[in-house]
Design a protein around this motif. Structure first.
Motif, PDB file in Angstrom:
ATOM      1  N   LEU A   1       0.824  -1.206   0.000  1.00 18.03           N
ATOM      2  CA  LEU A   1       0.000   0.000   0.000  1.00 18.03           C
ATOM      3  C   LEU A   1       0.861   1.260   0.000  1.00 18.03           C
ATOM      4  CD1 LEU A   1      -2.823  -1.035   2.508  1.00 18.03           C
ATOM      5  CD2 LEU A   1      -2.974  -0.874   0.022  1.00 18.03           C
ATOM      6  N   GLU A   2       1.979   1.208   0.728  1.00 20.14           N
ATOM      7  CA  GLU A   2       2.901   2.347   0.734  1.00 20.14           C
ATOM      8  C   GLU A   2       3.504   2.555  -0.656  1.00 20.14           C
ATOM      9  OE1 GLU A   2       7.052   3.809   2.901  1.00 20.14           O
ATOM     10  OE2 GLU A   2       5.907   2.121   3.728  1.00 20.14           O
ATOM     11  N   LEU A   3       3.850   1.459  -1.299  1.00 21.04           N
ATOM     12  CA  LEU A   3       4.411   1.531  -2.648  1.00 21.04           C
ATOM     13  C   LEU A   3       3.394   2.092  -3.637  1.00 21.04           C
ATOM     14  CD1 LEU A   3       6.664   0.916  -4.667  1.00 21.04           C
ATOM     15  CD2 LEU A   3       5.800  -1.430  -4.814  1.00 21.04           C
ATOM     16  N   ILE A   4       2.150   1.636  -3.532  1.00 17.55           N
ATOM     17  CA  ILE A   4       1.091   2.125  -4.412  1.00 17.55           C
ATOM     18  C   ILE A   4       0.884   3.623  -4.222  1.00 17.55           C
ATOM     19  CG2 ILE A   4      -1.386   2.031  -4.905  1.00 17.55           C
ATOM     20  CD1 ILE A   4      -1.240  -0.966  -4.073  1.00 17.55           C
ATOM     21  N   GLN A   5       0.834   4.052  -2.959  1.00 14.66           N
ATOM     22  CA  GLN A   5       0.642   5.472  -2.665  1.00 14.66           C
ATOM     23  C   GLN A   5       1.784   6.313  -3.230  1.00 14.66           C
ATOM     24  OE1 GLN A   5      -2.169   6.834  -1.010  1.00 14.66           O
ATOM     25  NE2 GLN A   5      -1.247   8.659  -1.920  1.00 14.66           N
ATOM     26  N   GLN A   6       3.006   5.821  -3.085  1.00  8.83           N
ATOM     27  CA  GLN A   6       4.161   6.537  -3.623  1.00  8.83           C
ATOM     28  C   GLN A   6       4.094   6.637  -5.141  1.00  8.83           C
ATOM     29  OE1 GLN A   6       7.546   4.386  -2.115  1.00  8.83           O
ATOM     30  NE2 GLN A   6       7.445   5.332  -0.089  1.00  8.83           N
ATOM     31  N   GLU A   7       3.680   5.548  -5.785  1.00 11.10           N
ATOM     32  CA  GLU A   7       3.567   5.540  -7.253  1.00 11.10           C
ATOM     33  C   GLU A   7       2.523   6.553  -7.704  1.00 11.10           C
ATOM     34  OE1 GLU A   7       4.853   3.841  -9.902  1.00 11.10           O
ATOM     35  OE2 GLU A   7       6.435   2.937  -8.704  1.00 11.10           O
ATOM     36  N   ILE A   8       1.408   6.605  -6.996  1.00 12.38           N
ATOM     37  CA  ILE A   8       0.335   7.530  -7.358  1.00 12.38           C
ATOM     38  C   ILE A   8       0.807   8.974  -7.203  1.00 12.38           C
ATOM     39  CG2 ILE A   8      -1.954   8.381  -6.696  1.00 12.38           C
ATOM     40  CD1 ILE A   8      -2.674   5.476  -5.947  1.00 12.38           C
ATOM     41  N   GLU A   9       1.456   9.257  -6.071  1.00 12.64           N
ATOM     42  CA  GLU A   9       1.920  10.622  -5.812  1.00 12.64           C
ATOM     43  C   GLU A   9       2.992  11.044  -6.806  1.00 12.64           C
ATOM     44  OE1 GLU A   9       3.180  10.586  -1.759  1.00 12.64           O
ATOM     45  OE2 GLU A   9       1.132  10.491  -0.966  1.00 12.64           O
ATOM     46  N   THR A  10       3.899  10.124  -7.127  1.00  9.12           N
ATOM     47  CA  THR A  10       4.953  10.423  -8.100  1.00  9.12           C
ATOM     48  C   THR A  10       4.353  10.723  -9.477  1.00  9.12           C
ATOM     49  OG1 THR A  10       6.565   9.031  -6.959  1.00  9.12           O
ATOM     50  CG2 THR A  10       7.000   9.528  -9.285  1.00  9.12           C
TER      51      THR A  10
END
Length: 201
Positions: A187-196
């Motif tokens: 979930l942290e990785l997904i959130q980072q991908e979305i924000e990036t």
């Protein structure tokens, strides 16, 4: 009309019983008598609905499990505000089910896949299609955030692979830690991908 309803109800009970047993015991951990007993179905009725026997019923049960997963995600999409919340809730539901079942109820697809051999072509095809659909649904969810398609495909493959592996480890260890930690990382990785992605648009 009543007879047709009874037949349909029996068929559904057989599918539900098979899906549950696959999830808890894998394909070879039970016999047809246990399926019939759990479905409260008389002997002989299984081959009436599923001429291919245990394998055909298993394939239908796998397809039903995938359809249930899709329905759950669609329902969550109507109540959650973003993709991360949808996946967090979905993963949490699966984790709770695993823990409440005494670490018996994992993923029915993975349980069967681990037992399948090269001779189980029809079964493996159903499993492969099931995993493909799951990856595709997650890809679509990620793409809805504006994430590039190739990146969404890559990430969905990672999510399914990591999550399935974590479920297996949690079942063996009788602990939610592997799956819980994996969910947090994903979930942290997904959130980072979305924000990036949002910053670069």
């Amino acid at each position: 009309m009543k007879s047709d309803h009874v037949k349909m109800d029996t068929r559904k009970r057989l599918i539900v019983a098979m899906a549950d047993l696959l999830q808890r015991k894998g394909l070879h951990g039970f016999g047809l008598s246990e399926v019939l007993a759990q479905a409260q179905a008389p002997k002989g009725v299984l081959y009436y609905h599923f001429p291919g026997g245990k394998v055909e019923l298993a394939i239908v049960a796998i397809q039903a499990a995938v359809n249930n997963l899709l329905s759950t995600i669609e329902q969550l999409k109507t109540t959650k505000t973003d993709v991360v919340q949808v996946l967090h809730t979905f993963f949490s539901l699966a984790q709770n089910q695993l823990e409440k079942s005494g670490f018996e109820r994992g993923c029915p697809l993975a349980a069967v896949a681990l037992e399948s051999t090269s001779a189980d072509q029809a079964l493996r095809q159903a499993l492969s299609e099931g995993f493909r659909i799951i990856r595709s649904v997650i890809t679509d969810l990620l793409s809805e955030t504006g994430m590039p398609t190739e990146r969404a495909i890559w990430l969905s493959t990672l999510i399914v692979s990591a999550y399935e592996g974590a479920l297996l480890q949690s079942r063996i260890a009788a602990s939610v830690t592997p799956v819980s930690e994996t969910i947090d990382i994903l979930l942290e990785l997904i959130q980072q991908e979305i924000e990036t992605n949002q910053k670069t648009r």
